[in-house]
Scaffold this motif. Structure first.
Motif, PDB file in Angstrom:
ATOM      1  N   HIS A   1      -9.652  -3.654  -7.968  1.00 15.64           N
ATOM      2  CA  HIS A   1     -11.273  -3.779  -7.602  1.00 15.64           C
ATOM      3  C   HIS A   1     -12.119  -2.645  -7.837  1.00 15.64           C
ATOM      4  O   HIS A   1     -12.516  -1.623  -7.124  1.00 15.64           O
ATOM      5  CB  HIS A   1     -11.179  -4.104  -6.238  1.00 15.64           C
ATOM      6  CG  HIS A   1     -10.200  -3.524  -5.213  1.00 15.64           C
ATOM      7  ND1 HIS A   1     -10.361  -1.796  -4.863  1.00 15.64           N
ATOM      8  CD2 HIS A   1      -9.181  -3.761  -4.353  1.00 15.64           C
ATOM      9  CE1 HIS A   1      -9.393  -1.662  -4.128  1.00 15.64           C
ATOM     10  NE2 HIS A   1      -8.586  -2.634  -3.634  1.00 15.64           N
TER      11      HIS A   1
ATOM     12  N   ARG B   1     -14.451  -9.847  -2.485  1.00 17.47           N
ATOM     13  CA  ARG B   1     -14.433  -8.894  -3.494  1.00 17.47           C
ATOM     14  C   ARG B   1     -14.861  -9.539  -4.876  1.00 17.47           C
ATOM     15  O   ARG B   1     -16.004  -8.969  -5.280  1.00 17.47           O
ATOM     16  CB  ARG B   1     -13.056  -8.184  -3.788  1.00 17.47           C
ATOM     17  CG  ARG B   1     -12.659  -7.198  -2.560  1.00 17.47           C
ATOM     18  CD  ARG B   1     -11.426  -6.462  -2.964  1.00 17.47           C
ATOM     19  NE  ARG B   1     -11.048  -5.543  -1.941  1.00 17.47           N
ATOM     20  CZ  ARG B   1     -11.308  -4.222  -1.653  1.00 17.47           C
ATOM     21  NH1 ARG B   1     -12.273  -3.896  -2.365  1.00 17.47           N
ATOM     22  NH2 ARG B   1     -10.591  -3.690  -0.913  1.00 17.47           N
TER      23      ARG B   1
ATOM     24  N   GLU C   1       0.388  -0.819  -4.649  1.00 18.77           N
ATOM     25  CA  GLU C   1      -0.946  -0.315  -4.859  1.00 18.77           C
ATOM     26  C   GLU C   1      -1.334   1.099  -4.394  1.00 18.77           C
ATOM     27  O   GLU C   1      -1.162   1.179  -2.896  1.00 18.77           O
ATOM     28  CB  GLU C   1      -1.750  -1.455  -4.199  1.00 18.77           C
ATOM     29  CG  GLU C   1      -3.280  -1.186  -4.013  1.00 18.77           C
ATOM     30  CD  GLU C   1      -4.162  -2.207  -3.413  1.00 18.77           C
ATOM     31  OE1 GLU C   1      -3.671  -3.133  -2.587  1.00 18.77           O
ATOM     32  OE2 GLU C   1      -5.502  -1.996  -3.385  1.00 18.77           O
TER      33      GLU C   1
ATOM     34  N   HIS D   1      -9.700   3.514  -2.102  1.00 19.68           N
ATOM     35  CA  HIS D   1      -9.989   2.950  -0.687  1.00 19.68           C
ATOM     36  C   HIS D   1     -10.845   3.849   0.177  1.00 19.68           C
ATOM     37  O   HIS D   1     -12.179   3.478   0.245  1.00 19.68           O
ATOM     38  CB  HIS D   1      -8.655   2.416   0.033  1.00 19.68           C
ATOM     39  CG  HIS D   1      -7.856   1.313  -0.536  1.00 19.68           C
ATOM     40  ND1 HIS D   1      -6.672   1.589  -0.909  1.00 19.68           N
ATOM     41  CD2 HIS D   1      -8.416  -0.095  -0.859  1.00 19.68           C
ATOM     42  CE1 HIS D   1      -6.347   0.217  -1.452  1.00 19.68           C
ATOM     43  NE2 HIS D   1      -7.089  -0.551  -1.207  1.00 19.68           N
TER      44      HIS D   1
ATOM     45  N   SER E   1      -5.809   2.324  -6.895  1.00 20.25           N
ATOM     46  CA  SER E   1      -7.051   1.776  -5.856  1.00 20.25           C
ATOM     47  C   SER E   1      -7.717   3.024  -5.175  1.00 20.25           C
ATOM     48  O   SER E   1      -7.115   3.833  -4.772  1.00 20.25           O
ATOM     49  CB  SER E   1      -6.530   0.892  -4.849  1.00 20.25           C
ATOM     50  OG  SER E   1      -5.603  -0.191  -5.688  1.00 20.25           O
TER      51      SER E   1
ATOM     52  N   ASP F   1      -4.644 -10.292  -4.949  1.00 25.36           N
ATOM     53  CA  ASP F   1      -4.298  -9.238  -3.662  1.00 25.36           C
ATOM     54  C   ASP F   1      -3.965 -10.121  -2.684  1.00 25.36           C
ATOM     55  O   ASP F   1      -4.507  -9.834  -1.302  1.00 25.36           O
ATOM     56  CB  ASP F   1      -5.803  -8.750  -3.638  1.00 25.36           C
ATOM     57  CG  ASP F   1      -5.827  -7.268  -3.045  1.00 25.36           C
ATOM     58  OD1 ASP F   1      -4.551  -6.945  -2.349  1.00 25.36           O
ATOM     59  OD2 ASP F   1      -6.865  -6.725  -2.866  1.00 25.36           O
TER      60      ASP F   1
ATOM     61  N   HIS G   1       0.976  -1.330  -0.278  1.00 21.54           N
ATOM     62  CA  HIS G   1       0.040  -0.016   0.035  1.00 21.54           C
ATOM     63  C   HIS G   1       1.013   1.243  -0.042  1.00 21.54           C
ATOM     64  O   HIS G   1       2.074   1.128   0.415  1.00 21.54           O
ATOM     65  CB  HIS G   1      -0.984   0.073   1.095  1.00 21.54           C
ATOM     66  CG  HIS G   1      -2.097  -1.007   1.343  1.00 21.54           C
ATOM     67  ND1 HIS G   1      -3.224  -0.732   0.415  1.00 21.54           N
ATOM     68  CD2 HIS G   1      -2.314  -1.977   1.705  1.00 21.54           C
ATOM     69  CE1 HIS G   1      -4.024  -1.771   0.451  1.00 21.54           C
ATOM     70  NE2 HIS G   1      -3.347  -2.565   1.597  1.00 21.54           N
TER      71      HIS G   1
HETATM   72 ZN   LIG Z   1      -7.118  -2.432  -2.488  1.00 22.62          ZN
END
Ligand SMILES: [Zn+2]
Ligand SMILES: [Zn+2]
Length: 541
Positions: free
Chosen positions: A436, A474, A381, A408, A406, A497, A342
């Motif tokens: 996603h 997901r 990510e 979030h 992404s 993921d 992340h």
């Molecule tokens: Zn994610």
């Protein structure tokens, strides 16, 4: 006692603790420990005997004591007591009928019944109305639910991974095959079914009834039974005559609309013979949602996948190191793996700063020395900020091999803002894939308000791929969104993921979801060799 058995007992214990509404943190701790134990590479019984089990993540003194008791005596006394008192079959039947566990237990106590059968008898004898809090209306509803042929109203389904596990265990125990929603790889499974062939169905049905997973029986006919789990989930077993097994399997696989359009089905011993007799090409179960009699395309397979492009390590919220993840990916036959931890804006967990990313690069280079020719890619990510900018500067993203973008935080934006936000991110020249894309959590959180048609257009223009995320919660894009994306000409990536080594196995779920969207290997970017991945979108410098 092997790890799976130990994990099962801890999970049951967690569930029982929830039933008695004990401290939810305790139940969750047992469930997490069960998950760790299930994924552990070493025999846990050995660790317990060597007093080393607390080296496992999430195992404190309380859980250690239970584990010791379980290994030494073969049981957890408190769990056995709870199981005696709580009568899982009653709780299971109650849930199936739409009652909470607490309400089922109250009902059982008031009526002085212990089992599901006794509850049925009491209901038939008109004793339900003696129970405080049960009026004539509730009584009528319960009686109707108990009597109904096809069971009560549908309940939210099980996540695919849990459903696959449950149906897989039942199928193996009765020598049958998983059918129903599981065989079609639905993201949320409501209809759980197993089909088996048996000249004499009696012993098979008896075996089914005695399974620990089946706590109560709601129906039994000569060749068919419906049992419920302690969570109240119904599972159907069909024991077909061997020369009609193929026909039974087609029917038990569904979907109902698909099968209805094929009827009348001829009696045949296996599925290919049924299709041949119908003069219809065999159809992969993933495509059996709508009526279809045509020639299906050659759908993408797990074996076509050359690498995984989205996983985490201990640098952010993953549980394994860079090298451990790389080695596990190589063991799965892949050529490459992108580490996408992340970025800082994700908030809830530690994200990587530009400085961290450069230090991680050193570790990745070292792991690549060891694992060559297998290749670990430097990825990220990267959060898409509310205004559409990315969370890391372009010069940092430019160093990387693979950038996932992404959403979030701030998911409840109205559609125009959310669509602009994502579009902006896709215009960034370093972004290779949108993670996603809808942000849904199956049965828990709806899709973000985002105009997917517009996102498909921009992805196509910018040549950014869209992810099919394999996390069981997901499965995003969903099968039907994959189909729309492919029609729009967009490429997809099947990723796990993964946050642990075992998480890499969710590739099967990602690929099945892509298959439900009619994807062939040519539609899936990570069926291509490493050079194609590195060259994707031209790697601007
Ligand atoms: Zn994610
Ligand atoms: Zn991720």
């Amino acid at each position: 006692m092997d790890n799976a058995e130990i994990a099962d007992r801890l999970e049951t214990f967690a569930m029982m603790l929830e039933l008695v509404e004990a401290n939810p943190y305790t139940a969750r701790a047992y469930r997490r420990a069960a998950e760790t134990i299930r994924g552990a590479a070493v025999p846990i019984a050995e660790l317990v005997r060597q007093n080393r089990v607390r080296e496992l993540r999430g195992v404190g003194p309380g859980i250690e004591a239970r584990l010791l008791e379980l290994i030494q005596t073969g049981q957890i006394a408190e769990l056995s007591e709870l199981e005696r008192e709580l009568s899982p079959d009653l709780v299971g039947l109650g849930r199936y009928l739409g009652l909470t566990a607490r309400r089922s237990i109250q009902l059982a106590r008031s009526l002085g019944v212990r089992t599901a059968d006794e509850l049925r008898e009491a209901a038939a004898a008109g004793r339900l109305r003696d129970v405080p809090g049960i009026g004539a209306k509730t009584e009528a509803q319960l009686l109707e639910a108990l009597a109904r042929e096809d069971g009560p109203q549908p309940r939210p389904g099980l996540l695919l991974n849990r459903a696959r596990e449950l149906v897989g265990v039942v199928a193996a125990a009765v020598g049958g095959e998983p059918a129903g929603d599981v065989r079609r790889w639905r993201d949320s499974c409501e209809w759980l079914a197993v089909a088996t062939a048996a000249r004499d169905p009696e012993p098979v049905l008896d075996r089914f009834v005695r399974l620990p997973q089946i706590v109560a029986l709601v129906e039994r006919e000569e060749r068919r039974a419906i049992g419920v789990t302690v969570e109240g989930v119904p599972i159907e077993l069909v024991a077909a005559e061997p020369d009609r097994f193929g026909t039974a399997l087609v029917r038990a696989t569904g979907s109902r609309t698909y099968v209805e359009a094929l009827e009348p089905l001829p009696d045949r011993p296996d599925e290919p013979a049924v299709y041949a007799a119908l003069d219809v090409p065999w159809c992969p179960p993933e495509l059996r949602e709508e009526p279809f009699r045509g020639q299906p395309p050659a759908l993408v397979e797990v074996d076509d996948i050359r690498g995984d492009l989205h996983c985490h390590t201990t640098w952010s919220d993953g549980r394994a190191s860079v090298e451990e993840m790389g080695r596990a990916a190589r063991e799965r036959g892949y050529d490459y793996l992108a580490i996408c931890d992340h970025s800082p804006a994700v908030g809830a967990v530690r994200g990587l700063t530009p400085d961290d990313l450069r230090r991680q690069a050193v570790e990745i280079a070292a792991a690549n020395e060891v694992l060559a020719p297998f290749r670990i890619l430097r990825g990220i990510e990267c959060d898409i900020l509310p205004d559409g900018r990315l969370d890391l500067p372009d010069d940092v993203l430019a160093e990387l091999d693979w950038v996932q973008a992404s959403v979030h935080g701030g998911q409840r934006m109205p559609a125009p803002e959310m669509t602009r936000r994502v579009e902006e991110a896709l215009r960034n020249p370093y972004v290779r894939c949108l993670s996603h894309p809808t942000g849904r959590y199956i049965n828990r959180r709806p899709e973000n308000a985002v105009d997917l048609e517009r996102i498909f257009e921009v992805a196509l223009e910018e040549r950014v791929a869209l992810e099919v995320n394999g996390l069981p919660l997901r499965l995003d894009l969903s099968g039907s969104h994959v189909r729309d994306a492919l029609r729009a000409g967009v490429e997809i990536v099947c990723s796990t993921d993964a946050h642990s080594v075992i998480g890499l196995d969710n590739m099967a779920l990602a690929v099945a979801t892509a298959r439900r969207g009619w994807a062939t290997a040519a539609n899936v970017l990570n069926t291509r060799p490493l050079e194609a991945i590195l060259a994707y979108r031209g790697r601007p410098r």
